[in-house]
Design a protein around this motif. Structure first.
Motif, PDB file in Angstrom:
ATOM      1  N   LEU A   5       0.884  -1.137   0.013  1.00  0.00           N
ATOM      2  CA  LEU A   5      -0.127   0.080   0.134  1.00  0.00           C
ATOM      3  C   LEU A   5       0.801   1.226   0.127  1.00  0.00           C
ATOM      4  O   LEU A   5       0.454   2.042  -0.743  1.00  0.00           O
ATOM      5  N   GLU A   6       2.015   1.317   0.789  1.00  0.00           N
ATOM      6  CA  GLU A   6       2.942   2.381   0.745  1.00  0.00           C
ATOM      7  C   GLU A   6       3.275   2.757  -0.567  1.00  0.00           C
ATOM      8  O   GLU A   6       3.558   3.876  -0.835  1.00  0.00           O
ATOM      9  N   LYS A   7       3.882   1.613  -1.160  1.00  0.00           N
ATOM     10  CA  LYS A   7       4.391   1.767  -2.634  1.00  0.00           C
ATOM     11  C   LYS A   7       3.243   2.128  -3.637  1.00  0.00           C
ATOM     12  O   LYS A   7       3.814   3.100  -4.355  1.00  0.00           O
ATOM     13  N   ALA A   8       2.187   1.527  -3.424  1.00  0.00           N
ATOM     14  CA  ALA A   8       1.339   1.927  -4.612  1.00  0.00           C
ATOM     15  C   ALA A   8       0.670   3.360  -4.477  1.00  0.00           C
ATOM     16  O   ALA A   8       0.426   3.880  -5.591  1.00  0.00           O
ATOM     17  N   TYR A   9       0.462   3.919  -3.461  1.00  0.00           N
ATOM     18  CA  TYR A   9      -0.019   4.961  -3.162  1.00  0.00           C
ATOM     19  C   TYR A   9       0.777   6.293  -2.598  1.00  0.00           C
ATOM     20  O   TYR A   9       0.349   7.221  -1.869  1.00  0.00           O
ATOM     21  N   GLN A  10       1.981   5.898  -2.267  1.00  0.00           N
ATOM     22  CA  GLN A  10       2.904   6.720  -2.022  1.00  0.00           C
ATOM     23  C   GLN A  10       2.322   7.539  -0.528  1.00  0.00           C
ATOM     24  O   GLN A  10       2.472   8.727  -0.130  1.00  0.00           O
ATOM     25  N   ILE A  11       2.049   6.485   0.441  1.00  0.00           N
ATOM     26  CA  ILE A  11       1.781   6.704   1.857  1.00  0.00           C
ATOM     27  C   ILE A  11       2.730   7.524   2.565  1.00  0.00           C
ATOM     28  O   ILE A  11       4.125   6.793   2.460  1.00  0.00           O
ATOM     29  N   PRO A  12       2.669   8.587   2.862  1.00  0.00           N
ATOM     30  CA  PRO A  12       3.908   9.337   3.709  1.00  0.00           C
ATOM     31  C   PRO A  12       4.270   8.446   4.966  1.00  0.00           C
ATOM     32  O   PRO A  12       3.637   8.062   5.683  1.00  0.00           O
ATOM     33  N   ILE A  13       5.786   8.666   5.062  1.00  0.00           N
ATOM     34  CA  ILE A  13       6.340   8.118   6.304  1.00  0.00           C
ATOM     35  C   ILE A  13       5.744   8.204   7.691  1.00  0.00           C
ATOM     36  O   ILE A  13       5.337   7.821   8.594  1.00  0.00           O
ATOM     37  N   PHE A  14       5.773   9.778   7.329  1.00  0.00           N
ATOM     38  CA  PHE A  14       5.058  10.636   9.074  1.00  0.00           C
ATOM     39  C   PHE A  14       3.697  11.193   8.654  1.00  0.00           C
ATOM     40  O   PHE A  14       3.391  11.325   7.434  1.00  0.00           O
ATOM     41  N   ARG A  15       3.044  11.087   9.687  1.00  0.00           N
ATOM     42  CA  ARG A  15       1.609  11.535   9.621  1.00  0.00           C
ATOM     43  C   ARG A  15       1.616  12.888   8.736  1.00  0.00           C
ATOM     44  O   ARG A  15       2.093  13.934   8.894  1.00  0.00           O
TER      45      ARG A  15
END
Length: 69
Positions: free
Chosen positions: A38-48
């Protein structure tokens, strides 16, 4: 932006992992892999990031559900 079909696929993957009869250790590894995907597919930020979260509420709800599992 996550489509309905993508949400359904990731949700089904989550349910399959949680419902599987493998050890908790294997489940943890598989859940971590799902979060990474999910992090890779949607570029979820590391920090909130409030702006990202407000634009992607369903994605972040799923992500937090997986994180808490």
């Amino acid at each position: 932006m996550m489509t309905f079909g993508e949400m359904q696929a990731y949700t089904n993957r989550f349910k399959e992992i949680v419902g599987s009869k493998v050890s908790d250790e294997i489940k943890d590894i598989r859940l971590a892999n799902l979060m990474t995907d999910l992090e890779k597919a949607y570029q979820i930020p590391i920090f909130r990031n409030e702006e990202f979260e407000s634009k992607n509420p369903q994605l972040m709800q799923l992500y937090r559900t997986i994180s808490e599992a």
